[in-house]
Design a protein around this motif. Sequence first.
Motif, PDB file in Angstrom:
ATOM      1  N   ASP A 101       0.830  -1.198   0.000  1.00  0.00           N
ATOM      2  CA  ASP A 101       0.000   0.000   0.000  1.00  0.00           C
ATOM      3  C   ASP A 101       0.871   1.258   0.000  1.00  0.00           C
ATOM      4  O   ASP A 101       0.557   2.237  -0.673  1.00  0.00           O
ATOM      5  CB  ASP A 101      -0.923  -0.023   1.217  1.00  0.00           C
ATOM      6  N   TYR A 102       1.965   1.244   0.716  1.00  0.00           N
ATOM      7  CA  TYR A 102       2.899   2.380   0.739  1.00  0.00           C
ATOM      8  C   TYR A 102       3.589   2.596  -0.601  1.00  0.00           C
ATOM      9  O   TYR A 102       3.795   3.732  -1.020  1.00  0.00           O
ATOM     10  CB  TYR A 102       4.014   2.153   1.776  1.00  0.00           C
ATOM     11  N   MET A 103       3.983   1.515  -1.270  1.00  0.00           N
ATOM     12  CA  MET A 103       4.959   1.658  -2.356  1.00  0.00           C
ATOM     13  C   MET A 103       4.479   1.230  -3.741  1.00  0.00           C
ATOM     14  O   MET A 103       5.279   1.148  -4.658  1.00  0.00           O
ATOM     15  CB  MET A 103       6.230   0.873  -2.013  1.00  0.00           C
ATOM     16  N   GLU A 104       3.191   0.973  -3.900  1.00  0.00           N
ATOM     17  CA  GLU A 104       2.729   0.550  -5.228  1.00  0.00           C
ATOM     18  C   GLU A 104       3.153   1.588  -6.271  1.00  0.00           C
ATOM     19  O   GLU A 104       3.408   2.736  -5.931  1.00  0.00           O
ATOM     20  CB  GLU A 104       1.216   0.287  -5.203  1.00  0.00           C
ATOM     21  N   PRO A 105       3.259   1.186  -7.534  1.00  0.00           N
ATOM     22  CA  PRO A 105       3.854   2.045  -8.560  1.00  0.00           C
ATOM     23  C   PRO A 105       3.217   3.431  -8.715  1.00  0.00           C
ATOM     24  O   PRO A 105       3.888   4.369  -9.136  1.00  0.00           O
ATOM     25  CB  PRO A 105       3.697   1.240  -9.853  1.00  0.00           C
ATOM     26  N   GLY A 106       1.956   3.572  -8.373  1.00  0.00           N
ATOM     27  CA  GLY A 106       1.284   4.865  -8.515  1.00  0.00           C
ATOM     28  C   GLY A 106       1.557   5.845  -7.392  1.00  0.00           C
ATOM     29  O   GLY A 106       1.214   7.024  -7.496  1.00  0.00           O
ATOM     30  N   ARG A 107       2.174   5.394  -6.329  1.00  0.00           N
ATOM     31  CA  ARG A 107       2.465   6.283  -5.201  1.00  0.00           C
ATOM     32  C   ARG A 107       3.590   7.233  -5.558  1.00  0.00           C
ATOM     33  O   ARG A 107       4.589   6.830  -6.147  1.00  0.00           O
ATOM     34  CB  ARG A 107       2.853   5.479  -3.959  1.00  0.00           C
ATOM     35  N   ASP A 108       3.405   8.485  -5.153  1.00  0.00           N
ATOM     36  CA  ASP A 108       4.413   9.498  -5.429  1.00  0.00           C
ATOM     37  C   ASP A 108       4.414  10.500  -4.277  1.00  0.00           C
ATOM     38  O   ASP A 108       3.590  11.407  -4.236  1.00  0.00           O
ATOM     39  CB  ASP A 108       4.098  10.205  -6.755  1.00  0.00           C
ATOM     40  N   PHE A 109       5.298  10.275  -3.328  1.00  0.00           N
ATOM     41  CA  PHE A 109       5.445  11.192  -2.195  1.00  0.00           C
ATOM     42  C   PHE A 109       6.904  11.178  -1.776  1.00  0.00           C
ATOM     43  O   PHE A 109       7.648  10.249  -2.119  1.00  0.00           O
ATOM     44  CB  PHE A 109       4.519  10.786  -1.030  1.00  0.00           C
ATOM     45  N   PRO A 110       7.342  12.218  -1.067  1.00  0.00           N
ATOM     46  CA  PRO A 110       8.750  12.252  -0.648  1.00  0.00           C
ATOM     47  C   PRO A 110       9.109  11.006   0.165  1.00  0.00           C
ATOM     48  O   PRO A 110       8.418  10.661   1.125  1.00  0.00           O
ATOM     49  CB  PRO A 110       8.833  13.520   0.215  1.00  0.00           C
ATOM     50  N   GLY A 111      10.139  10.313  -0.253  1.00  0.00           N
ATOM     51  CA  GLY A 111      10.597   9.127   0.463  1.00  0.00           C
ATOM     52  C   GLY A 111      10.132   7.806  -0.120  1.00  0.00           C
ATOM     53  O   GLY A 111      10.610   6.747   0.287  1.00  0.00           O
ATOM     54  N   VAL A 112       9.214   7.817  -1.072  1.00  0.00           N
ATOM     55  CA  VAL A 112       8.704   6.551  -1.600  1.00  0.00           C
ATOM     56  C   VAL A 112       9.789   5.771  -2.333  1.00  0.00           C
ATOM     57  O   VAL A 112       9.818   4.532  -2.283  1.00  0.00           O
ATOM     58  CB  VAL A 112       7.438   6.738  -2.472  1.00  0.00           C
ATOM     59  N   ASP A 113      10.710   6.465  -2.991  1.00  0.00           N
ATOM     60  CA  ASP A 113      11.789   5.749  -3.692  1.00  0.00           C
ATOM     61  C   ASP A 113      12.703   5.026  -2.704  1.00  0.00           C
ATOM     62  O   ASP A 113      13.154   3.901  -2.977  1.00  0.00           O
ATOM     63  CB  ASP A 113      12.592   6.702  -4.580  1.00  0.00           C
ATOM     64  N   VAL A 154       9.546   0.632   8.355  1.00  0.00           N
ATOM     65  CA  VAL A 154       9.969   1.705   9.256  1.00  0.00           C
ATOM     66  C   VAL A 154      10.033   3.019   8.473  1.00  0.00           C
ATOM     67  O   VAL A 154       9.532   4.056   8.932  1.00  0.00           O
ATOM     68  CB  VAL A 154      11.322   1.391   9.943  1.00  0.00           C
ATOM     69  N   ALA A 155      10.614   2.983   7.283  1.00  0.00           N
ATOM     70  CA  ALA A 155      10.678   4.197   6.456  1.00  0.00           C
ATOM     71  C   ALA A 155       9.264   4.686   6.106  1.00  0.00           C
ATOM     72  O   ALA A 155       9.001   5.895   6.105  1.00  0.00           O
ATOM     73  CB  ALA A 155      11.491   3.934   5.191  1.00  0.00           C
ATOM     74  N   GLY A 156       8.362   3.766   5.834  1.00  0.00           N
ATOM     75  CA  GLY A 156       6.977   4.132   5.540  1.00  0.00           C
ATOM     76  C   GLY A 156       6.289   4.780   6.734  1.00  0.00           C
ATOM     77  O   GLY A 156       5.651   5.832   6.613  1.00  0.00           O
ATOM     78  N   PHE A 157       6.423   4.138   7.886  1.00  0.00           N
ATOM     79  CA  PHE A 157       5.803   4.707   9.087  1.00  0.00           C
ATOM     80  C   PHE A 157       6.455   6.036   9.463  1.00  0.00           C
ATOM     81  O   PHE A 157       5.771   6.959   9.905  1.00  0.00           O
ATOM     82  CB  PHE A 157       5.829   3.711  10.248  1.00  0.00           C
ATOM     83  N   ASP A 158       7.763   6.153   9.275  1.00  0.00           N
ATOM     84  CA  ASP A 158       8.440   7.430   9.522  1.00  0.00           C
ATOM     85  C   ASP A 158       7.826   8.530   8.646  1.00  0.00           C
ATOM     86  O   ASP A 158       7.587   9.650   9.107  1.00  0.00           O
ATOM     87  CB  ASP A 158       9.935   7.329   9.241  1.00  0.00           C
ATOM     88  N   SER A 159       7.569   8.195   7.388  1.00  0.00           N
ATOM     89  CA  SER A 159       6.973   9.151   6.462  1.00  0.00           C
ATOM     90  C   SER A 159       5.578   9.571   6.931  1.00  0.00           C
ATOM     91  O   SER A 159       5.242  10.756   6.944  1.00  0.00           O
ATOM     92  CB  SER A 159       6.908   8.527   5.065  1.00  0.00           C
ATOM     93  N   THR A 160       4.775   8.598   7.323  1.00  0.00           N
ATOM     94  CA  THR A 160       3.421   8.886   7.799  1.00  0.00           C
ATOM     95  C   THR A 160       3.454   9.748   9.061  1.00  0.00           C
ATOM     96  O   THR A 160       2.733  10.742   9.162  1.00  0.00           O
ATOM     97  CB  THR A 160       2.659   7.571   8.085  1.00  0.00           C
ATOM     98  N   ILE A 185       2.693   4.203  16.320  1.00  0.00           N
ATOM     99  CA  ILE A 185       3.977   4.418  17.006  1.00  0.00           C
ATOM    100  C   ILE A 185       4.475   3.101  17.604  1.00  0.00           C
ATOM    101  O   ILE A 185       5.659   2.762  17.486  1.00  0.00           O
ATOM    102  CB  ILE A 185       3.845   5.509  18.084  1.00  0.00           C
ATOM    103  N   LEU A 186       3.568   2.348  18.218  1.00  0.00           N
ATOM    104  CA  LEU A 186       3.952   1.047  18.784  1.00  0.00           C
ATOM    105  C   LEU A 186       4.454   0.101  17.692  1.00  0.00           C
ATOM    106  O   LEU A 186       5.411  -0.651  17.905  1.00  0.00           O
ATOM    107  CB  LEU A 186       2.780   0.424  19.533  1.00  0.00           C
ATOM    108  N   THR A 187       3.822   0.156  16.539  1.00  0.00           N
ATOM    109  CA  THR A 187       4.233  -0.684  15.407  1.00  0.00           C
ATOM    110  C   THR A 187       5.648  -0.324  14.971  1.00  0.00           C
ATOM    111  O   THR A 187       6.497  -1.206  14.791  1.00  0.00           O
ATOM    112  CB  THR A 187       3.269  -0.509  14.220  1.00  0.00           C
ATOM    113  N   ARG A 188       5.895   0.969  14.795  1.00  0.00           N
ATOM    114  CA  ARG A 188       7.227   1.416  14.390  1.00  0.00           C
ATOM    115  C   ARG A 188       8.270   0.967  15.405  1.00  0.00           C
ATOM    116  O   ARG A 188       9.322   0.431  15.033  1.00  0.00           O
ATOM    117  CB  ARG A 188       7.257   2.929  14.241  1.00  0.00           C
ATOM    118  N   ASN A 189       7.984   1.152  16.680  1.00  0.00           N
ATOM    119  CA  ASN A 189       8.935   0.746  17.724  1.00  0.00           C
ATOM    120  C   ASN A 189       9.179  -0.749  17.694  1.00  0.00           C
ATOM    121  O   ASN A 189      10.315  -1.211  17.866  1.00  0.00           O
ATOM    122  CB  ASN A 189       8.439   1.193  19.098  1.00  0.00           C
ATOM    123  N   ASP A 190       8.139  -1.534  17.468  1.00  0.00           N
ATOM    124  CA  ASP A 190       8.273  -2.981  17.402  1.00  0.00           C
ATOM    125  C   ASP A 190       9.147  -3.398  16.215  1.00  0.00           C
ATOM    126  O   ASP A 190       9.986  -4.299  16.329  1.00  0.00           O
ATOM    127  CB  ASP A 190       6.895  -3.641  17.327  1.00  0.00           C
TER     128      ASP A 190
END
Length: 188
Positions: free
Chosen positions: A127-139, A154-160, A176-181
Amino acid sequence: MNREELITAVKEQMPERRWLHTLGVMETSIILAKRFGGDPVKAELAAILHDYCKYWPIQEQAKIIRENGLPQDLLDYEKELWHSHAGAFIAKEQFGIHDEEILDAIRYHTSGRVQMTLMDKIVCLADYMEPGRDFPGVDLIRELAKRSLEKALVAGFDSTISFLIAKGKRIYPLTILTRNDLITQLNT
């Protein structure tokens, strides 16, 4: 209901742009499942349904959450979280999906959860990185996903989280708990 009927039912629930996103998540989920040893059939099914309720009226999503024992604290946070739990409920009740692995992947594709399963990680990351996504950090997320689901997530959650902070929004604690885990998993 077979795959094609399910696709038709889902496509009818969303605008064309969101359907193209769903197709991208389906494709990416299959790729990630094959890359990391997941079940591509289950990954695709979860991806097909992951945004089923996304464009339902917000009152209907809230009603599903309130009346069906879903986490009530969701209602205190951004509405963008609601469709995932409502969608998992509808997938079970309307489409007869009883595989908890698939339902959980739908349920947690927006917030994540502590001890995400492989399927949870695959669908969330797709869901974060499908080809149509275009936001800072997706690459960066796409690059990390070539080697590690956890690092990419982690990079995805950091972006969110950064996006929500910049907008002055509240952050759902489970995110936040997910990222920490995930960080803990990477450091063990």
